[in-house]
Structure formats: structure tokens, C-alpha cells
Design a protein around this motif. Structure first.
Motif, PDB file in Angstrom:
ATOM      1  N   LYS A 183      38.742  40.598  43.458  1.00 57.34           N
ATOM      2  CA  LYS A 183      39.381  41.817  42.963  1.00 57.34           C
ATOM      3  C   LYS A 183      39.993  41.520  41.609  1.00 57.34           C
ATOM      4  O   LYS A 183      40.677  40.520  41.449  1.00 57.34           O
ATOM      5  N   ARG A 184      39.738  42.396  40.655  1.00 59.68           N
ATOM      6  CA  ARG A 184      40.291  42.250  39.313  1.00 59.68           C
ATOM      7  C   ARG A 184      40.639  43.626  38.758  1.00 59.68           C
ATOM      8  O   ARG A 184      40.266  44.644  39.317  1.00 59.68           O
ATOM      9  N   LEU A 185      41.312  43.638  37.606  1.00 60.82           N
ATOM     10  CA  LEU A 185      41.614  44.870  36.890  1.00 60.82           C
ATOM     11  C   LEU A 185      40.672  45.004  35.710  1.00 60.82           C
ATOM     12  O   LEU A 185      40.389  44.017  35.020  1.00 60.82           O
ATOM     13  N   VAL A 186      40.205  46.206  35.449  1.00 62.01           N
ATOM     14  CA  VAL A 186      39.359  46.467  34.285  1.00 62.01           C
ATOM     15  C   VAL A 186      40.238  46.387  33.048  1.00 62.01           C
ATOM     16  O   VAL A 186      41.269  47.065  32.963  1.00 62.01           O
ATOM     17  N   ALA A 187      39.860  45.531  32.099  1.00 62.07           N
ATOM     18  CA  ALA A 187      40.641  45.375  30.867  1.00 62.07           C
ATOM     19  C   ALA A 187      40.109  46.287  29.766  1.00 62.07           C
ATOM     20  O   ALA A 187      40.870  47.014  29.141  1.00 62.07           O
ATOM     21  N   CYS A 188      38.806  46.247  29.515  1.00 61.36           N
ATOM     22  CA  CYS A 188      38.215  47.112  28.491  1.00 61.36           C
ATOM     23  C   CYS A 188      36.714  47.210  28.729  1.00 61.36           C
ATOM     24  O   CYS A 188      36.155  46.489  29.547  1.00 61.36           O
ATOM     25  N   MET A 189      36.074  48.116  28.003  1.00 61.17           N
ATOM     26  CA  MET A 189      34.632  48.313  28.100  1.00 61.17           C
ATOM     27  C   MET A 189      34.050  48.238  26.702  1.00 61.17           C
ATOM     28  O   MET A 189      34.483  48.980  25.817  1.00 61.17           O
ATOM     29  N   LYS A 190      33.108  47.349  26.505  1.00 56.34           N
ATOM     30  CA  LYS A 190      32.496  47.154  25.192  1.00 56.34           C
ATOM     31  C   LYS A 190      31.147  47.851  25.155  1.00 56.34           C
ATOM     32  O   LYS A 190      30.116  47.229  25.386  1.00 56.34           O
ATOM     33  N   SER A 191      31.169  49.139  24.897  1.00 54.56           N
ATOM     34  CA  SER A 191      29.938  49.916  24.905  1.00 54.56           C
ATOM     35  C   SER A 191      30.111  51.160  24.045  1.00 54.56           C
ATOM     36  O   SER A 191      31.164  51.375  23.446  1.00 54.56           O
ATOM     37  N   ASN A 192      29.080  52.009  24.040  1.00 63.94           N
ATOM     38  CA  ASN A 192      29.156  53.245  23.270  1.00 63.94           C
ATOM     39  C   ASN A 192      29.946  54.309  24.042  1.00 63.94           C
ATOM     40  O   ASN A 192      30.211  54.171  25.229  1.00 63.94           O
ATOM     41  N   ARG A 193      30.293  55.375  23.367  1.00 62.55           N
ATOM     42  CA  ARG A 193      31.120  56.426  23.962  1.00 62.55           C
ATOM     43  C   ARG A 193      30.441  57.104  25.151  1.00 62.55           C
ATOM     44  O   ARG A 193      31.094  57.491  26.107  1.00 62.55           O
ATOM     45  N   GLN A 194      29.150  57.270  25.078  1.00 65.67           N
ATOM     46  CA  GLN A 194      28.428  57.948  26.154  1.00 65.67           C
ATOM     47  C   GLN A 194      28.521  57.154  27.460  1.00 65.67           C
ATOM     48  O   GLN A 194      28.810  57.719  28.519  1.00 65.67           O
ATOM     49  N   LEU A 195      28.298  55.850  27.398  1.00 64.87           N
ATOM     50  CA  LEU A 195      28.383  55.022  28.593  1.00 64.87           C
ATOM     51  C   LEU A 195      29.829  54.936  29.099  1.00 64.87           C
ATOM     52  O   LEU A 195      30.069  54.988  30.301  1.00 64.87           O
TER      53      LEU A 195
END
Length: 96
Positions: free
Chosen positions: A37-49
């Protein structure tokens, strides 16, 4: 919920991209083993995804639980439900 400071750059909490954030990304979601179990820190992707992931409940600061980690996909538990992600998408989600 986290009651820390807001990010100086964006005004939102815990997106993991600047010095004002309290949650630092450590590894991609695809590297986790079953049961972690972890916490989502960030997402490195485009705005649509990022918008698509947000619609599924995967947002920065959300707790995520790896149910299954196969060669081609991951099944994760998020907000009381289960979501299947491809390995490529899981590589864009950074967890802490």
C-alpha cells in the motif's frame, strides 16, 4: 485527509513536483509487489491520461493497494474498488 500546507507553485496539495510539496515520489507504481500500500505522489503524463485516471479515482494523495502484479497489467484497489492498469500507465504513476 492530509492537513499539511498547500503547494506554493500550484496551490493544490501534494502533487509531488516542487519544493512546496510534502509528499515525494519514490518509485513508479509498476515496481510495487502484491499487497503493498502506498500513496500516489504524482502522475507524469499528458492531461488526457491524468483526467482519465482522475475519473477512476486515482489522484495525488490517494492510497493505492496492489492486488495483482502480472507481466502485462496491474490490478489495484483504490477508494473501495478495483482498477486494472496496463504496465505503461502504471509506469507514469509515481508513489511514495
Amino acid at each position: 485527509m492530509f492537513s499539511g500546507k498547500r503547494c506554493r507553485r500550484r496551490g493544490i496539495r501534494r502533487h509531488g513536483k516542487c519544493s512546496g510539496c510534502s509528499l515525494r515520489a519514490q518509485c513508479p507504481l509498476s515496481k510495487l509487489q502484491r499487497g503493498e500500500k502506498r500513496l500516489v505522489a504524482c502522475m507524469k503524463s499528458n492531461r488526457q491520461l491524468i483526467g482519465h485516471l482522475a475519473a477512476m479515482g486515482i489522484l495525488p494523495g490517494t492510497e493505492i493497494n496492489v492486488v495483482s502484479n502480472n507481466d502485462s497489467s496491474l490490478v489495484v484497489g483504490v477508494r473501495g474498488g478495483r482498477v486494472t492498469l496496463s504496465r505503461e500507465i502504471a509506469d507514469t504513476i509515481m508513489v511514495a
